[in-house]
Design a protein around this motif. Structure first.
Motif, PDB file in Angstrom:
ATOM      1  N   HIS A 106       0.629  -1.223   0.246  1.00 43.63           N
ATOM      2  CA  HIS A 106      -0.446  -0.067   0.188  1.00 43.63           C
ATOM      3  C   HIS A 106       0.608   0.817   0.091  1.00 43.63           C
ATOM      4  O   HIS A 106       0.168   2.275   0.189  1.00 43.63           O
ATOM      5  CB  HIS A 106      -1.005  -0.265   1.717  1.00 43.63           C
ATOM      6  N   SER A 107       1.998   1.382  -0.647  1.00 42.80           N
ATOM      7  CA  SER A 107       3.311   2.326  -0.139  1.00 42.80           C
ATOM      8  C   SER A 107       2.699   2.718  -1.837  1.00 42.80           C
ATOM      9  O   SER A 107       3.488   4.159  -2.180  1.00 42.80           O
ATOM     10  CB  SER A 107       4.795   1.907  -0.017  1.00 42.80           C
ATOM     11  N   GLY A 108       2.157   2.358  -2.436  1.00 39.51           N
ATOM     12  CA  GLY A 108       2.255   2.762  -3.952  1.00 39.51           C
ATOM     13  C   GLY A 108       2.644   2.067  -5.132  1.00 39.51           C
ATOM     14  O   GLY A 108       3.187   1.892  -6.363  1.00 39.51           O
ATOM     15  N   ALA A 136      -5.486 -12.867   2.934  1.00 42.70           N
ATOM     16  CA  ALA A 136      -6.034 -12.218   4.286  1.00 42.70           C
ATOM     17  C   ALA A 136      -5.269 -12.104   5.083  1.00 42.70           C
ATOM     18  O   ALA A 136      -3.786 -12.458   5.167  1.00 42.70           O
ATOM     19  CB  ALA A 136      -6.984 -13.729   5.000  1.00 42.70           C
ATOM     20  N   ARG A 137      -5.964 -10.991   6.374  1.00 40.29           N
ATOM     21  CA  ARG A 137      -4.881 -10.459   7.472  1.00 40.29           C
ATOM     22  C   ARG A 137      -3.199  -9.563   6.497  1.00 40.29           C
ATOM     23  O   ARG A 137      -2.430  -9.834   6.964  1.00 40.29           O
ATOM     24  CB  ARG A 137      -4.511 -11.560   7.899  1.00 40.29           C
ATOM     25  N   GLY A 138      -3.622  -9.280   5.051  1.00 37.70           N
ATOM     26  CA  GLY A 138      -2.669  -8.957   4.300  1.00 37.70           C
ATOM     27  C   GLY A 138      -1.056  -9.672   4.057  1.00 37.70           C
ATOM     28  O   GLY A 138       0.026  -9.338   4.315  1.00 37.70           O
ATOM     29  N   GLY A 139      -1.561 -11.369   4.616  1.00 35.72           N
ATOM     30  CA  GLY A 139      -0.694 -12.008   4.588  1.00 35.72           C
ATOM     31  C   GLY A 139      -0.212 -12.078   5.851  1.00 35.72           C
ATOM     32  O   GLY A 139       1.022 -13.633   5.898  1.00 35.72           O
ATOM     33  N   ASP A 140      -0.440 -11.819   6.771  1.00 36.11           N
ATOM     34  CA  ASP A 140       0.397 -12.299   8.576  1.00 36.11           C
ATOM     35  C   ASP A 140      -0.832 -12.879   9.016  1.00 36.11           C
ATOM     36  O   ASP A 140      -1.310 -11.887   9.809  1.00 36.11           O
ATOM     37  CB  ASP A 140       1.051 -11.167   9.221  1.00 36.11           C
ATOM     38  N   GLY A 189      -3.273  -1.610  -7.981  1.00 38.24           N
ATOM     39  CA  GLY A 189      -4.735  -2.142  -7.605  1.00 38.24           C
ATOM     40  C   GLY A 189      -4.765  -1.585  -6.627  1.00 38.24           C
ATOM     41  O   GLY A 189      -5.656  -2.012  -6.184  1.00 38.24           O
ATOM     42  N   ALA A 190      -3.307  -2.202  -5.482  1.00 37.33           N
ATOM     43  CA  ALA A 190      -3.531  -1.813  -4.058  1.00 37.33           C
ATOM     44  C   ALA A 190      -3.564   0.101  -4.123  1.00 37.33           C
ATOM     45  O   ALA A 190      -3.032   0.709  -4.243  1.00 37.33           O
ATOM     46  CB  ALA A 190      -2.531  -2.030  -3.235  1.00 37.33           C
ATOM     47  N   PRO A 191      -5.048  -0.082  -3.186  1.00 42.72           N
ATOM     48  CA  PRO A 191      -5.081   1.298  -2.364  1.00 42.72           C
ATOM     49  C   PRO A 191      -3.467   1.866  -2.202  1.00 42.72           C
ATOM     50  O   PRO A 191      -3.479   1.524  -1.176  1.00 42.72           O
ATOM     51  CB  PRO A 191      -6.617   1.681  -2.299  1.00 42.72           C
ATOM     52  N   ALA A 192      -2.785   2.973  -2.765  1.00 42.02           N
ATOM     53  CA  ALA A 192      -1.750   3.610  -2.047  1.00 42.02           C
ATOM     54  C   ALA A 192      -2.359   4.552  -0.763  1.00 42.02           C
ATOM     55  O   ALA A 192      -3.299   5.818  -1.290  1.00 42.02           O
ATOM     56  CB  ALA A 192      -1.141   4.352  -3.051  1.00 42.02           C
ATOM     57  N   ASP A 195      -8.040   1.601   9.258  1.00 39.90           N
ATOM     58  CA  ASP A 195      -8.319   3.252  10.002  1.00 39.90           C
ATOM     59  C   ASP A 195      -7.200   4.207   9.774  1.00 39.90           C
ATOM     60  O   ASP A 195      -7.302   5.265   9.789  1.00 39.90           O
ATOM     61  CB  ASP A 195      -8.148   3.141  11.534  1.00 39.90           C
ATOM     62  N   TYR A 196      -5.926   3.390  10.152  1.00 42.37           N
ATOM     63  CA  TYR A 196      -5.213   4.347   9.832  1.00 42.37           C
ATOM     64  C   TYR A 196      -4.271   4.679   8.195  1.00 42.37           C
ATOM     65  O   TYR A 196      -4.542   5.956   7.519  1.00 42.37           O
ATOM     66  CB  TYR A 196      -3.421   3.442  10.252  1.00 42.37           C
ATOM     67  N   MET A 197      -4.406   3.560   7.134  1.00 45.13           N
ATOM     68  CA  MET A 197      -4.407   3.965   5.583  1.00 45.13           C
ATOM     69  C   MET A 197      -5.436   4.763   5.865  1.00 45.13           C
ATOM     70  O   MET A 197      -5.585   5.823   4.529  1.00 45.13           O
ATOM     71  CB  MET A 197      -4.502   3.107   5.377  1.00 45.13           C
TER      72      MET A 197
END
Length: 168
Positions: free
Chosen positions: A99-101, A143-147, A105-108, A160-162
């Motif tokens: 999500h850093s850009g 799922a869970r960002g892979g973690d 496809g992933a919202p930055a 929420d933070y993003m």
């Protein structure tokens, strides 16, 4: 004429051998300075064995496993305590890679236009996709960002933070 060709050959051959010898000397000096070359391989083998060690074991004899410390608790890493990590901490350790850009496809983070259509579907849907994963036309969210060690609350805090960082 043949003697002249032989002399040229030996001269060129001597230069090549001399340069190879010089390169070997430079390599050995650099290796001694850096000190990272392990000719026996023992230290490197130990590091590889440590990194590739199994994270658990299966007991088929019906006996309970003794309690084991987690790797995070051993090293004092984030996540070693029972306290949930903050949204920022989860973002920096898990979410930032996509999500850093850097991933199409992933919202930055920081781009309100990327997040608006997702927020319009509702926060419950956004949380559900982050927790359980999502496969869509724009890409795939694991799922869970892979973690899998992240709790639902930690995933929600990261979402929420993003979003907070992306509001204009």
């Amino acid at each position: 004429m043949s003697l002249e060709k032989d002399q040229v050959f030996f001269k060129n051959f001597s230069i090549v051998v001399g340069l190879l010898g010089l390169m070997m000397v430079i390599f050995l000096i650099a290796a001694m300075i850096i000190g990272d070359i392990d000719y026996a391989g023992d230290a490197r083998d130990d590091k590889v064995a440590e990194r590739t060690a199994p994270v658990g074991e299966v007991r088929a004899d019906g006996e309970a496993m003794p309690e084991q410390k987690t790797a995070a608790a051993d090293t004092g890493e984030a996540g070693a305590s029972d306290e949930p990590r903050s949204g920022k901490a989860v973002y920096e350790s898990v979410c930032m890679s996509c999500h850093s850009g850097a991933l199409p496809g992933a919202p930055a983070i920081g781009k309100a236009g990327d997040w608006a259509p997702r927020i319009d579907k509702g926060m419950d849907t956004l949380y559900d996709n982050a927790i359980n994963g999502y496969q869509g036309d724009g890409g795939m969210m694991p799922a869970r960002g892979g973690d899998s060690s992240l709790s639902d609350d930690e995933v929600k805090a990261a979402v929420d933070y993003m979003i907070e960082q992306s509001e204009s």
